[in-house]
Design a protein around this motif. Sequence first.
Motif, PDB file in Angstrom:
ATOM      1  N   GLU A 214     110.687 -19.483  41.988  1.00 18.97           N
ATOM      2  CA  GLU A 214     110.543 -19.596  40.545  1.00 18.97           C
ATOM      3  C   GLU A 214     111.798 -20.245  39.975  1.00 18.97           C
ATOM      4  O   GLU A 214     112.849 -20.281  40.621  1.00 18.97           O
ATOM      5  CB  GLU A 214     110.328 -18.209  39.908  1.00 18.97           C
ATOM      6  N   THR A 215     111.682 -20.744  38.771  1.00 12.22           N
ATOM      7  CA  THR A 215     112.824 -21.366  38.101  1.00 12.22           C
ATOM      8  C   THR A 215     113.943 -20.342  37.911  1.00 12.22           C
ATOM      9  O   THR A 215     113.696 -19.204  37.497  1.00 12.22           O
ATOM     10  CB  THR A 215     112.398 -21.930  36.745  1.00 12.22           C
ATOM     11  N   GLY A 216     115.163 -20.746  38.222  1.00  8.43           N
ATOM     12  CA  GLY A 216     116.312 -19.859  38.120  1.00  8.43           C
ATOM     13  C   GLY A 216     116.644 -19.138  39.408  1.00  8.43           C
ATOM     14  O   GLY A 216     117.709 -18.529  39.508  1.00  8.43           O
ATOM     15  N   GLN A 217     115.759 -19.187  40.371  1.00  9.82           N
ATOM     16  CA  GLN A 217     116.009 -18.506  41.635  1.00  9.82           C
ATOM     17  C   GLN A 217     117.008 -19.300  42.470  1.00  9.82           C
ATOM     18  O   GLN A 217     116.989 -20.529  42.490  1.00  9.82           O
ATOM     19  CB  GLN A 217     114.696 -18.339  42.403  1.00  9.82           C
ATOM     20  N   HIS A 218     117.898 -18.610  43.154  1.00  6.05           N
ATOM     21  CA  HIS A 218     118.883 -19.246  44.027  1.00  6.05           C
ATOM     22  C   HIS A 218     118.307 -19.290  45.439  1.00  6.05           C
ATOM     23  O   HIS A 218     117.871 -18.270  45.970  1.00  6.05           O
ATOM     24  CB  HIS A 218     120.205 -18.478  44.026  1.00  6.05           C
ATOM     25  N   VAL A 219     118.289 -20.487  46.032  1.00 11.15           N
ATOM     26  CA  VAL A 219     117.749 -20.660  47.369  1.00 11.15           C
ATOM     27  C   VAL A 219     118.864 -21.088  48.310  1.00 11.15           C
ATOM     28  O   VAL A 219     119.879 -21.654  47.890  1.00 11.15           O
ATOM     29  CB  VAL A 219     116.610 -21.703  47.378  1.00 11.15           C
ATOM     30  N   SER A 220     118.673 -20.833  49.569  1.00 20.84           N
ATOM     31  CA  SER A 220     119.624 -21.227  50.601  1.00 20.84           C
ATOM     32  C   SER A 220     118.963 -22.248  51.512  1.00 20.84           C
ATOM     33  O   SER A 220     117.734 -22.378  51.548  1.00 20.84           O
ATOM     34  CB  SER A 220     120.091 -20.008  51.408  1.00 20.84           C
ATOM     35  N   ALA A 221     119.776 -22.975  52.265  1.00 20.77           N
ATOM     36  CA  ALA A 221     119.245 -23.990  53.167  1.00 20.77           C
ATOM     37  C   ALA A 221     118.351 -23.329  54.224  1.00 20.77           C
ATOM     38  O   ALA A 221     118.719 -22.335  54.831  1.00 20.77           O
ATOM     39  CB  ALA A 221     120.381 -24.744  53.856  1.00 20.77           C
ATOM     40  N   GLY A 222     117.163 -23.889  54.407  1.00 18.93           N
ATOM     41  CA  GLY A 222     116.210 -23.359  55.373  1.00 18.93           C
ATOM     42  C   GLY A 222     115.240 -22.353  54.781  1.00 18.93           C
ATOM     43  O   GLY A 222     114.364 -21.865  55.503  1.00 18.93           O
ATOM     44  N   GLN A 223     115.361 -22.041  53.495  1.00 22.09           N
ATOM     45  CA  GLN A 223     114.473 -21.059  52.883  1.00 22.09           C
ATOM     46  C   GLN A 223     113.133 -21.693  52.520  1.00 22.09           C
ATOM     47  O   GLN A 223     113.094 -22.727  51.861  1.00 22.09           O
ATOM     48  CB  GLN A 223     115.121 -20.461  51.629  1.00 22.09           C
ATOM     49  N   PRO A 224     111.997 -21.083  52.928  1.00 23.14           N
ATOM     50  CA  PRO A 224     110.677 -21.626  52.558  1.00 23.14           C
ATOM     51  C   PRO A 224     110.450 -21.498  51.051  1.00 23.14           C
ATOM     52  O   PRO A 224     110.820 -20.501  50.434  1.00 23.14           O
ATOM     53  CB  PRO A 224     109.700 -20.759  53.355  1.00 23.14           C
ATOM     54  N   MET A 225     109.823 -22.534  50.469  1.00 22.46           N
ATOM     55  CA  MET A 225     109.545 -22.528  49.037  1.00 22.46           C
ATOM     56  C   MET A 225     108.080 -22.768  48.715  1.00 22.46           C
ATOM     57  O   MET A 225     107.696 -22.735  47.552  1.00 22.46           O
ATOM     58  CB  MET A 225     110.402 -23.601  48.358  1.00 22.46           C
ATOM     59  N   GLY A 226     107.258 -22.968  49.711  1.00 23.49           N
ATOM     60  CA  GLY A 226     105.837 -23.169  49.487  1.00 23.49           C
ATOM     61  C   GLY A 226     105.243 -24.017  50.577  1.00 23.49           C
ATOM     62  O   GLY A 226     105.905 -24.367  51.561  1.00 23.49           O
ATOM     63  N   SER A 227     103.966 -24.336  50.412  1.00 22.09           N
ATOM     64  CA  SER A 227     103.276 -25.164  51.402  1.00 22.09           C
ATOM     65  C   SER A 227     102.182 -25.951  50.709  1.00 22.09           C
ATOM     66  O   SER A 227     101.636 -25.535  49.677  1.00 22.09           O
ATOM     67  CB  SER A 227     102.681 -24.294  52.526  1.00 22.09           C
ATOM     68  N   ILE A 228     101.867 -27.115  51.260  1.00 22.32           N
ATOM     69  CA  ILE A 228     100.832 -27.996  50.735  1.00 22.32           C
ATOM     70  C   ILE A 228     100.012 -28.521  51.893  1.00 22.32           C
ATOM     71  O   ILE A 228     100.416 -28.465  53.048  1.00 22.32           O
ATOM     72  CB  ILE A 228     101.432 -29.170  49.932  1.00 22.32           C
TER      73      ILE A 228
END
Length: 229
Positions: A214-228
């Motif tokens: 979601e907007t504002g969330q902090h992500v790290s390298a290698g973290q999944p964010m979705g799929s298409i």
Amino acid sequence: LVQLRPRAEKSERPAAGRLVQVVPTHSQTVPMIVEAYGTVAPRESLALVAEVRGQVIAIDPSFIEGGLVEAGEMLLNIDPRDYELAVRRAKVGVRQARADLDRLDQDVRNLAASIDLARSDVKLALAEVQRLKKLVGRDMTSQSALDKADRQYLTSRERLQSLENQLAVTGPNRVRLQSQLEIAQVATEQAMLNLDRCRIEAPYDAWVTQKTVETGQHVSAGQPMGSIY
């Protein structure tokens, strides 16, 4: 009876076509039902993974589960400010490395000019020593004047040798500075690559099957964010 029998008349048989039925037709769209059994699978599926760390600052409205996204469309945007600063810092390193190489080139030119002057000075000092030696042999000058000229000659040679040594060192220094320039250029390319990775785009027209950020969330390298798919 034979003489009065009726004579057969020849007649042609008319050609009869096939029996057909003619009806008017009109084009129209009708559903076609195909009954089959099996497993439906996407041709291509892709898991979206963050390549850099940072805060998600924007998400495209179409990036929702079941949404349709187009090729090249930005799905998510990670805060690029840190990576923009990294690009600027790397470019400064490139300019500094090039300036060091330019300064080394100028030093080489200065040393070459100084060596030419030092060689001329050595020649003059040697000529003076040889002249005084002749005068000493004729008792036309003192030994102290010859000794002073010898010392001046040795000083001139030492200065020439020092300048030649400095010029010889410029070769390894050039290799070192050239390596620093290449390292700075590689760092710039890496910084620009990380900056590009802040934008996650759809590689092809696809449907969204999953969204995990979601907007504002902090992500790290290698973290999944979705799929298409």
